[in-house]
Design an enzyme around this catalytic site. Structure first.
Site, PDB file in Angstrom:
ATOM      1  N   HIS A  18      47.272  -2.767  25.350  1.00 36.99           N
ATOM      2  CA  HIS A  18      47.345  -1.961  26.568  1.00 36.99           C
ATOM      3  C   HIS A  18      45.976  -1.784  27.216  1.00 36.99           C
ATOM      4  CE1 HIS A  18      51.412  -0.345  25.003  1.00 36.99           C
ATOM      5  NE2 HIS A  18      51.561  -1.417  25.721  1.00 36.99           N
ATOM      6  N   GLU A 132      64.023  -6.226  30.317  1.00 39.98           N
ATOM      7  CA  GLU A 132      64.290  -5.809  28.932  1.00 39.98           C
ATOM      8  C   GLU A 132      65.716  -6.230  28.590  1.00 39.98           C
ATOM      9  OE1 GLU A 132      62.738  -4.469  26.175  1.00 39.98           O
ATOM     10  OE2 GLU A 132      64.745  -4.643  25.336  1.00 39.98           O
ATOM     11  N   ASP A 157      67.069 -11.385  30.307  1.00 33.97           N
ATOM     12  CA  ASP A 157      66.174 -12.174  29.466  1.00 33.97           C
ATOM     13  C   ASP A 157      64.849 -12.441  30.194  1.00 33.97           C
ATOM     14  OD1 ASP A 157      66.513 -14.548  27.075  1.00 33.97           O
ATOM     15  OD2 ASP A 157      64.983 -14.835  28.603  1.00 33.97           O
ATOM     16  N   GLY A 158      63.770 -12.086  29.541  1.00 34.27           N
ATOM     17  CA  GLY A 158      62.454 -12.225  30.162  1.00 34.27           C
ATOM     18  C   GLY A 158      62.045 -13.671  30.366  1.00 34.27           C
ATOM     19  N   ASP A 178      55.306 -10.271  25.881  1.00 39.28           N
ATOM     20  CA  ASP A 178      55.062  -9.469  24.682  1.00 39.28           C
ATOM     21  C   ASP A 178      56.336  -9.404  23.822  1.00 39.28           C
ATOM     22  OD1 ASP A 178      53.999  -7.623  22.895  1.00 39.28           O
ATOM     23  OD2 ASP A 178      54.307  -5.904  24.225  1.00 39.28           O
TER      24      ASP A 178
END
Ligand code: SAM
Length: 303
Positions: A18, A132, A157-158, A178
């Site tokens: 982050h 997400e 789906d990313g 990520d």
């Protein structure tokens, strides 16, 4: 899909990832033109550290809570560091009842995940697209991001989102990848996924997080990234410009790298802002000290 990020929110790896994210966002904010951030694996947006699941693992204790403790000590480095400023500002905005000078961090309860952190640092002309796949987490993400009009949330789906949303109309921006690494082959698949996304949007900045678990698997991963031509820049005539554009930063807190535990946080940044490597080199020793890690390992280099 068993992985739930609430069990790990605010751990050491989250803090490193982050902080790096805030550094890239600060770079993007230097120019007036708006930018787009695509967060492919967004999680819940923000996390309540008093939730029973977060309290069960208490991973935040060695992560964000250690950092806050160190930063509360008058005159200590974390408090004064430029690299930490934006991150600490967002933590304060999210936890108005927390006094940063309190070494016990009483009143610090909400930890921002990547969507909340990103959205908090956007300007009116910028945009976040967050994906997400887990049904419950996606619903929570939608609830948690209600106060951010520039955030578009997708329960999808990313990896498919990379095809659907790149290149963004803004032309400037970044992609954060990520994944939870539940799939044993995820690390092997990622170089191809990254190469395909980069072809769609060569100007984008791509940040990919990976766990430091098994060295041979990481060597193969780096080799595959190079194999896809991501580690060197070429001009339009195909002539190498000589400078690598693939940054690899590893923050390692166990001397012995074991496959049955997380030993550190790995980041690949494709098309990194020019000052990112130096900022991370400054940040890592400071973070090791603040987090009280037994082993202050890691490296920041170009692949
Ligand atoms: N990026 C978040 C942050 O920094 O706060 C944490 C993300 S967590 C490591 C990974 C998330 O990806 C989990 O919430 C998981 O449900 C989700 N996920 C797993 N596979 C996915 C996929 N194919 N597409 C989108 N999300 C996925």
């Amino acid at each position: 899909m068993n992985y739930r990020h609430i069990y790990h929110a605010g751990n050491r790896c989250d803090v490193v990832k982050h902080l790096a994210l805030t550094l890239v966002l600060a770079y993007l904010c230097v120019k007036e033109a708006g930018f787009c951030v695509l967060d492919t694996h967004a999680g819940c947006g923000r996390y309540d550290l008093e939730d029973a699941r977060a309290a069960k693992t208490a991973e935040a204790r060695e992560g964000i809570l250690s950092l806050l403790k160190a930063s509360a000590m008058q005159g200590q480095e974390p408090q004064r560091s430029e690299e930490l400023k934006d991150y600490l500002d967002v933590l304060q905005r999210l936890n108005p009842g927390w006094n940063p000078a309190d070494p016990e961090a009483t009143g610090f309860r909400l930890y921002p995940g990547s969507p909340c952190l990103t959205a908090s640092l956007l300007r009116p002309q910028d945009r976040l697209v967050a994906c997400e796949l887990h049904e419950e987490d996606a619903a929570e993400l939608k609830r948690n991001m209600r106060g951010f009009p520039q955030a578009q949330i997708h329960a999808r789906d990313g990896y498919q989102a990379l095809r659907a949303f790149l290149p963004p109309p803004e032309k400037r921006g970044m992609v954060l990848i990520d994944p939870p690494y539940e799939d044993a082959e995820e690390l092997e698949k990622l170089p191809g996924i990254l190469a395909e996304a980069w072809k769609r949007w060569p100007q984008g900045i791509y940040m990919l997080w990976y766990p430091v678990k098994e060295r041979p698997a990481i060597w193969r991963f780096h080799e595959a990234l190079r194999g896809h031509g991501l580690a060197s820049s070429f001009d339009e005539a195909g002539k190498s410009q000589g400078e690598s554009k693939l940054l690899c930063a590893e923050f390692v807190y166990h001397e012995e790298i074991r496959s049955d535990r997380l030993n550190g946080s790995g980041l690949i940044v494709l098309n990194p802002p020019w000052q990112l490597a130096d900022s991370l080199r400054k940040l890592f020793p400071l973070l090791h000290k603040a987090l009280g890690t037994d082993h202050a390992g890691g490296s920041v280099s170009f692949l």
